[in-house]
Design a protein around this motif. Structure first.
Motif, PDB file in Angstrom:
ATOM      1  N   THR A 124     -14.286 -20.540 -31.496  1.00 16.55           N
ATOM      2  CA  THR A 124     -13.636 -18.908 -31.552  1.00 16.55           C
ATOM      3  C   THR A 124     -11.355 -19.157 -31.447  1.00 16.55           C
ATOM      4  O   THR A 124     -11.180 -18.369 -31.133  1.00 16.55           O
ATOM      5  N   LEU A 125     -11.980 -20.052 -32.655  1.00 15.81           N
ATOM      6  CA  LEU A 125     -10.518 -20.417 -33.497  1.00 15.81           C
ATOM      7  C   LEU A 125     -10.240 -18.796 -33.689  1.00 15.81           C
ATOM      8  O   LEU A 125     -11.077 -18.891 -34.863  1.00 15.81           O
ATOM      9  N   LYS A 133      -4.796 -26.803 -40.377  1.00 17.74           N
ATOM     10  CA  LYS A 133      -5.326 -24.627 -39.578  1.00 17.74           C
ATOM     11  C   LYS A 133      -7.070 -25.672 -39.394  1.00 17.74           C
ATOM     12  O   LYS A 133      -7.510 -26.182 -39.573  1.00 17.74           O
ATOM     13  N   PRO A 134      -7.045 -23.957 -38.238  1.00 19.94           N
ATOM     14  CA  PRO A 134      -8.918 -24.607 -38.195  1.00 19.94           C
ATOM     15  C   PRO A 134     -10.024 -25.509 -39.434  1.00 19.94           C
ATOM     16  O   PRO A 134     -10.741 -25.579 -39.369  1.00 19.94           O
ATOM     17  N   PRO A 159      -3.578  -9.832 -37.054  1.00 16.67           N
ATOM     18  CA  PRO A 159      -3.582 -10.372 -38.361  1.00 16.67           C
ATOM     19  C   PRO A 159      -4.985 -10.443 -39.218  1.00 16.67           C
ATOM     20  O   PRO A 159      -5.482 -11.170 -40.341  1.00 16.67           O
ATOM     21  N   SER A 160      -5.828 -10.126 -37.952  1.00 12.01           N
ATOM     22  CA  SER A 160      -7.258 -10.901 -39.149  1.00 12.01           C
ATOM     23  C   SER A 160      -7.830  -9.108 -40.125  1.00 12.01           C
ATOM     24  O   SER A 160      -8.677  -9.331 -40.757  1.00 12.01           O
ATOM     25  N   PRO A 173      -8.530 -18.216 -37.384  1.00 14.55           N
ATOM     26  CA  PRO A 173      -8.008 -19.130 -38.645  1.00 14.55           C
ATOM     27  C   PRO A 173      -6.910 -18.937 -38.765  1.00 14.55           C
ATOM     28  O   PRO A 173      -6.896 -19.722 -40.242  1.00 14.55           O
ATOM     29  N   TRP A 174      -5.743 -17.409 -38.514  1.00 16.24           N
ATOM     30  CA  TRP A 174      -4.671 -17.706 -39.380  1.00 16.24           C
ATOM     31  C   TRP A 174      -3.319 -18.632 -38.339  1.00 16.24           C
ATOM     32  O   TRP A 174      -2.201 -18.996 -39.030  1.00 16.24           O
ATOM     33  N   ARG A 216     -13.324 -28.960 -33.998  1.00 17.97           N
ATOM     34  CA  ARG A 216     -13.240 -27.490 -33.327  1.00 17.97           C
ATOM     35  C   ARG A 216     -13.186 -27.324 -32.067  1.00 17.97           C
ATOM     36  O   ARG A 216     -12.237 -26.634 -31.121  1.00 17.97           O
ATOM     37  N   ASP A 272     -17.849 -19.987 -40.295  1.00 16.60           N
ATOM     38  CA  ASP A 272     -18.497 -20.591 -38.941  1.00 16.60           C
ATOM     39  C   ASP A 272     -17.507 -21.192 -38.032  1.00 16.60           C
ATOM     40  O   ASP A 272     -16.537 -21.792 -38.326  1.00 16.60           O
ATOM     41  N   LEU A 310      -4.416 -10.308 -32.239  1.00 13.62           N
ATOM     42  CA  LEU A 310      -5.605 -10.699 -32.799  1.00 13.62           C
ATOM     43  C   LEU A 310      -6.183  -9.573 -34.667  1.00 13.62           C
ATOM     44  O   LEU A 310      -6.758  -9.753 -35.265  1.00 13.62           O
ATOM     45  N   VAL A 334     -14.041 -18.877 -44.672  1.00 14.84           N
ATOM     46  CA  VAL A 334     -14.427 -19.841 -43.850  1.00 14.84           C
ATOM     47  C   VAL A 334     -14.847 -19.087 -42.364  1.00 14.84           C
ATOM     48  O   VAL A 334     -13.762 -18.543 -41.535  1.00 14.84           O
ATOM     49  N   ALA A 370     -14.681 -21.512 -36.697  1.00 15.02           N
ATOM     50  CA  ALA A 370     -13.614 -20.612 -36.360  1.00 15.02           C
ATOM     51  C   ALA A 370     -13.312 -19.226 -36.971  1.00 15.02           C
ATOM     52  O   ALA A 370     -11.902 -18.850 -37.960  1.00 15.02           O
ATOM     53  N   VAL A 371     -14.249 -18.172 -36.385  1.00 17.87           N
ATOM     54  CA  VAL A 371     -14.473 -16.818 -36.458  1.00 17.87           C
ATOM     55  C   VAL A 371     -14.204 -16.696 -37.549  1.00 17.87           C
ATOM     56  O   VAL A 371     -13.688 -16.776 -38.590  1.00 17.87           O
ATOM     57  N   ARG A 382      -2.228 -17.144 -45.609  1.00 15.83           N
ATOM     58  CA  ARG A 382      -2.937 -18.555 -45.809  1.00 15.83           C
ATOM     59  C   ARG A 382      -3.485 -19.318 -45.610  1.00 15.83           C
ATOM     60  O   ARG A 382      -3.215 -20.427 -44.860  1.00 15.83           O
ATOM     61  N   TRP A 383      -4.930 -18.351 -44.950  1.00 12.15           N
ATOM     62  CA  TRP A 383      -5.848 -19.164 -44.580  1.00 12.15           C
ATOM     63  C   TRP A 383      -6.737 -18.928 -45.236  1.00 12.15           C
ATOM     64  O   TRP A 383      -6.861 -17.786 -45.592  1.00 12.15           O
ATOM     65  N   ASP A 384      -8.088 -19.773 -45.102  1.00 10.85           N
ATOM     66  CA  ASP A 384      -9.290 -19.775 -45.942  1.00 10.85           C
ATOM     67  C   ASP A 384     -10.111 -18.837 -45.181  1.00 10.85           C
ATOM     68  O   ASP A 384     -10.814 -19.238 -44.139  1.00 10.85           O
TER      69      ASP A 384
END
Lengths: 272, 257
Positions: free
Chosen positions: A102-103, A147-148, B169-170, A105-106, A156, B254, B166, B252, B256-257, B247-249
């Motif tokens: 539960t990291l 990044k995660p 950003p999401s 991702p940003w 992780r 699994d 939270l 993904v 990593a949220v 700037r994040w993928d």
């Protein structure tokens, strides 16, 4: 049963850190009432490492969530260092490692570890390890700005452990933290976690479904049975620390494993 | 590098294949007279590019202004919907109603209110953009991962912290999906306003209708292609901004949220 009673008598003279007193938890599920936990009592000393083990549905995760104040008990009381779990949570005294890392991702790895400090108002705990030091402690020096998504599953989960330690909690709760990892990574992280726990001196509760993991990590293994969730046995693990993988080949280790196994399945299950 | 090439290759190869085929079909008389040959469109561009820019400039300006107004209105509405959950349904369903009115039917009414000129063009461009952005914002703010929500409860985060650290950003990948769709829609909205005379005498839509009624086939196609390129260009600009912000993928999932 007599074993549990003896324990309570003994623990009255010791400084108990966590006290779970006749706790029950019921859920209403489509008119049917499910008893997740029934009359559970448990005392933990400061700095003790306790493993909760049992088949699925035995309420081990529920008990952990009650300790973390993510859910509230239907009956009974819980005290952590003399305070309610709610007070301990609001005061950021509890660290929680979820099944999934539960990291966010940003955020970079370092900013994920910083998150609890940021939420607590930017001030860390005086004298606590910095997020950078915590990352070094879990073996992730050099990955601060990653990044995660760039990390493996094991890495992780290490970040998640570092995050749980960011505010030097007095109670560290872990809900099958290594359940999704392969055996090799898992044992590696088990040993690292023990090293970290020994350094921080925090009271730790580990929910697991692995008998060997419980035996390797814990001072005491609490065995639960389902429907309704009850503590059936408590097994003291009198194995020397620091624990090593070599220990897992000792007869004393097997004896602990067998004790847990017969508590889980009964002696018939072991014979079969 | 190879991945970037694979993404851009169709955009280069397809016109390179279709262009000559189209030209050949037009020159040999295999296409109806209403379809101009690419060479004729190019000739028209070389002859009339000053006129084209004269008409395209106010359209572009109106589209940009309309897009910015749409973004501001949509953000404000989404914020209201999130902060006051009770009115969220009202906000959402009124946006659905407004957005389902055809813009071409709305323009004459707006001309009555706002008079001909840039205000109408900007208003229609904004109307075309509000709904996609609003949908993106509302969906995005609702798409917060349940496990991350539990983490924030466990960390004793306040309501504002949960929103800022939270939910906001999401939501960004969803917000940008809306912004990209709205950027292209704003261009088309401005042109639609011009079709029904909303823009006055200047405007790409004006040039388009003039060419159409003057039966200038090459110029009609020139304006159509320009409109399409503008819409794609607006989309591309929004995509570039997205690259810098998100700037994040986010694919993904699994662990990593």
């Amino acid at each position: 049963m007599s074993e549990i009673d003896d324990r309570v008598v003994v623990d009255h003279v010791v400084d108990d850190h966590v006290v779970v007193d006749h706790v029950g938890k019921r859920f209403a599920l489509k008119r049917r009432e499910v008893v997740a936990l029934d009359d559970v009592s448990l005392r933990m000393q400061r700095g003790e490492f306790v493993a909760l083990i049992g088949p699925s549905g035995c309420g081990k995760s529920t008990l952990l969530r009650l300790l973390a104040d993510v859910a509230a008990p239907t009956s009974g009381t819980i005290s952590i260092g003399g305070r309610s779990p709610a007070a301990a949570r609001r005061d950021h005294r509890i660290g929680f490692v979820f099944q999934d890392p539960t990291l966010l991702p940003w955020r970079s790895v370092l900013d994920n570890v910083r998150l609890p400090i940021q939420i607590a108002g930017g001030r860390g705990v005086a004298g606590a390890a910095s997020p950078e030091e915590l990352l070094a402690l879990v073996g992730l020096r050099g990955f601060e700005s990653a990044k995660p998504a760039q990390l493996s599953g094991g890495m992780r989960q290490r970040v998640a452990i570092a995050r749980a330690l960011a505010l030097t909690p007095e109670l560290l709760l872990m809900d099958e933290p290594f359940g999704a990892l392969d055996e090799i990574t898992r044992q590696q992280l088990n040993l690292e976690l023990l090293r970290i726990w020994a350094e921080t001196g925090t009271t730790a509760v580990l929910v697991t479904h692995s008998i060997s993991e419980a035996a390797l990590m814990a001072d005491r293994i609490v065995v639960l049975s389902p429907r309704p969730g009850r503590i059936t046995e408590m097994i003291d693990v009198d194995l020397p620390r620091p624990r090593t993988l070599a220990l897992m080949q000792e007869p004393a280790f097997f004896a602990v494993e067998n004790a847990v196994r017969s508590a889980l399945f009964g002696s018939v299950g072991v014979d079969a | 590098m190879a991945r970037t090439a694979r993404r851009w290759l169709p955009a280069v190869v397809l016109p390179a294949l279709i262009g000559p085929l189209w030209e050949w079909a037009a020159v040999t008389g295999r296409l109806p007279v209403s379809v101009a040959a690419p060479s004729a469109v190019w000739d028209e561009f070389e002859r009339r590019h000053e006129t084209l820019w004269f008409h395209a400039e106010p359209t572009i300006i109106a589209a940009v202004k309309g897009f910015l107004v749409a973004a501001a209105v949509a953000f404000a509405l989404a914020l209201v919907a999130v902060l006051v959950p009770r009115v969220a349904g009202v906000v959402y369903s009124s946006a659905v109603v407004v957005s389902s009115i055809p813009l071409i039917a709305l323009t004459p009414v707006l001309v009555l209110w706002l008079d001909r000129g840039d205000a109408v063009r900007t208003a229609v461009a904004a109307l075309a953009g509000v709904f996609p952005i609003l949908v993106g914002c509302v969906q995005g703010l609702r798409a917060t991962d349940a496990r991350a929500e539990e983490l924030f409860v466990q960390l004793a985060a306040g309501r504002f912290q949960r929103f800022r650290l939270l939910a906001l950003p999401s939501s960004l990948p969803f917000v940008f999906a809306g912004l990209k769709a709205a950027a292209a829609a704003a261009v088309l909205g401005a042109i639609i306003a011009e079709w029904s005379g909303g823009g006055g005498t200047r405007g790409l839509g004006q040039m388009m209708t003039n060419a159409l009624f003057g039966f200038n086939v090459a110029q009609t196609w020139l304006t159509i292609l320009t409109a399409a390129l503008l819409a794609v260009g607006f989309y591309a600009v929004a995509s570039v901004v997205e690259r810098f912000v998100v700037r994040w993928d986010h694919s993904v999932a699994d662990g990593a949220v």
